[in-house]
Motif scaffolding. Structure first.
Motif, PDB file in Angstrom:
ATOM      1  N   LYS A  36      52.162   1.824  22.642  1.00  0.00           N
ATOM      2  CA  LYS A  36      50.936   1.229  23.180  1.00  0.00           C
ATOM      3  C   LYS A  36      50.475   0.064  22.303  1.00  0.00           C
ATOM      4  O   LYS A  36      50.045  -0.972  22.801  1.00  0.00           O
ATOM      5  N   ALA A  37      50.556   0.233  20.993  1.00  0.00           N
ATOM      6  CA  ALA A  37      50.143  -0.826  20.060  1.00  0.00           C
ATOM      7  C   ALA A  37      51.038  -2.054  20.218  1.00  0.00           C
ATOM      8  O   ALA A  37      50.554  -3.190  20.244  1.00  0.00           O
ATOM      9  N   GLN A  38      52.338  -1.853  20.326  1.00  0.00           N
ATOM     10  CA  GLN A  38      53.252  -2.980  20.506  1.00  0.00           C
ATOM     11  C   GLN A  38      52.979  -3.681  21.827  1.00  0.00           C
ATOM     12  O   GLN A  38      52.950  -4.912  21.885  1.00  0.00           O
ATOM     13  N   THR A  39      52.751  -2.930  22.872  1.00  0.00           N
ATOM     14  CA  THR A  39      52.469  -3.507  24.181  1.00  0.00           C
ATOM     15  C   THR A  39      51.186  -4.336  24.141  1.00  0.00           C
ATOM     16  O   THR A  39      51.131  -5.432  24.715  1.00  0.00           O
ATOM     17  N   LEU A  94      53.709  10.237  17.855  1.00  0.00           N
ATOM     18  CA  LEU A  94      53.418   8.920  17.298  1.00  0.00           C
ATOM     19  C   LEU A  94      54.094   7.798  18.092  1.00  0.00           C
ATOM     20  O   LEU A  94      53.529   6.713  18.253  1.00  0.00           O
ATOM     21  N   GLU A  95      55.266   8.061  18.620  1.00  0.00           N
ATOM     22  CA  GLU A  95      56.010   7.058  19.392  1.00  0.00           C
ATOM     23  C   GLU A  95      55.187   6.529  20.569  1.00  0.00           C
ATOM     24  O   GLU A  95      55.191   5.328  20.851  1.00  0.00           O
ATOM     25  N   ILE A  96      54.466   7.387  21.235  1.00  0.00           N
ATOM     26  CA  ILE A  96      53.635   6.982  22.382  1.00  0.00           C
ATOM     27  C   ILE A  96      52.538   6.016  21.932  1.00  0.00           C
ATOM     28  O   ILE A  96      52.310   4.979  22.544  1.00  0.00           O
ATOM     29  N   LEU A 145      59.024  -2.156  17.454  1.00  0.00           N
ATOM     30  CA  LEU A 145      58.243  -2.836  16.427  1.00  0.00           C
ATOM     31  C   LEU A 145      57.997  -1.920  15.232  1.00  0.00           C
ATOM     32  O   LEU A 145      58.098  -2.324  14.089  1.00  0.00           O
ATOM     33  N   PHE A 146      57.694  -0.681  15.521  1.00  0.00           N
ATOM     34  CA  PHE A 146      57.421   0.292  14.468  1.00  0.00           C
ATOM     35  C   PHE A 146      58.631   1.216  14.316  1.00  0.00           C
ATOM     36  O   PHE A 146      59.272   1.571  15.291  1.00  0.00           O
ATOM     37  N   HIS A 147      58.910   1.574  13.098  1.00  0.00           N
ATOM     38  CA  HIS A 147      60.000   2.505  12.828  1.00  0.00           C
ATOM     39  C   HIS A 147      59.413   3.763  12.211  1.00  0.00           C
ATOM     40  O   HIS A 147      58.642   3.683  11.260  1.00  0.00           O
ATOM     41  N   TRP A 175      55.683  22.446  11.789  1.00  0.00           N
ATOM     42  CA  TRP A 175      55.254  22.119  13.159  1.00  0.00           C
ATOM     43  C   TRP A 175      54.793  20.667  13.275  1.00  0.00           C
ATOM     44  O   TRP A 175      54.967  20.034  14.317  1.00  0.00           O
ATOM     45  N   VAL A 176      54.227  20.077  12.201  1.00  0.00           N
ATOM     46  CA  VAL A 176      53.859  18.653  12.212  1.00  0.00           C
ATOM     47  C   VAL A 176      55.130  17.809  12.179  1.00  0.00           C
ATOM     48  O   VAL A 176      55.322  16.896  12.976  1.00  0.00           O
TER      49      VAL A 176
END
Length: 149
Positions: A115-118, A109-111, A88-90, A100-101
């Motif tokens: 969770k947001a998509q789920t 961020l993927e994790i 859903l998010f790219h 380092w960021v």
């Protein structure tokens, strides 16, 4: 990035098919959606492929293959191929690996985004076309009642 309008158009189509007793042609559905009948036929093919509707040959006429209460918004979301699983998010593709960021942002961020998509998909699973059309009927009745007052 927004979810494709195919989703809301497909929900509109299924809701219309459910509340109308006649079998609607793509032209009639397109009139309600305010789009081109060709686009309606494209979405109809996806809904048909997913076993949600069928369309009579010749004279046309779309109808639901399942009870409206058995069709969730998630079913529609999956049927019209809005997004790939977990996509859903790219995220941006080229963060600076020397920062380092930048080197870690996508992995972390993927994790959170998964969770947001789920969570969103869980909510869609809880709402059926029947429930949605019930809300539409309530809205229609409220408008008619206020016009009569």
């Amino acid at each position: 990035m927004r979810i494709s309008s195919r989703f809301t158009i497909a929900v509109h189509m299924l809701s219309l098919i459910h509340v109308r007793t006649d079998q609607l042609t793509s032209e009639q559905i397109a009139d309600s959606v305010n789009t081109n009948p060709v686009f309606i036929r494209q979405i109809s093919r996806l809904l048909k492929k997913s076993g949600l509707i069928d369309v009579k040959r010749g004279s046309g006429g779309a109808y639901l293959l399942k009870e409206a209460g058995a069709i969730s918004l998630y079913d529609v979301y999956k049927a019209v191929e809005v997004v790939e699983e977990g996509e859903l998010f790219h995220t941006h593709e080229n963060p600076n690996p020397d920062c380092w960021v930048g080197a870690n942002i996508n992995q972390v961020l993927e994790i959170i985004l998964l969770k947001a998509q789920t969570a969103m998909e869980s909510i869609l699973k809880e709402v059926s076309i029947e429930e949605l059309t019930g809300l539409l009927v309530q809205k229609k009745n409220a408008i008619h009642a206020s016009q009569e007052a």
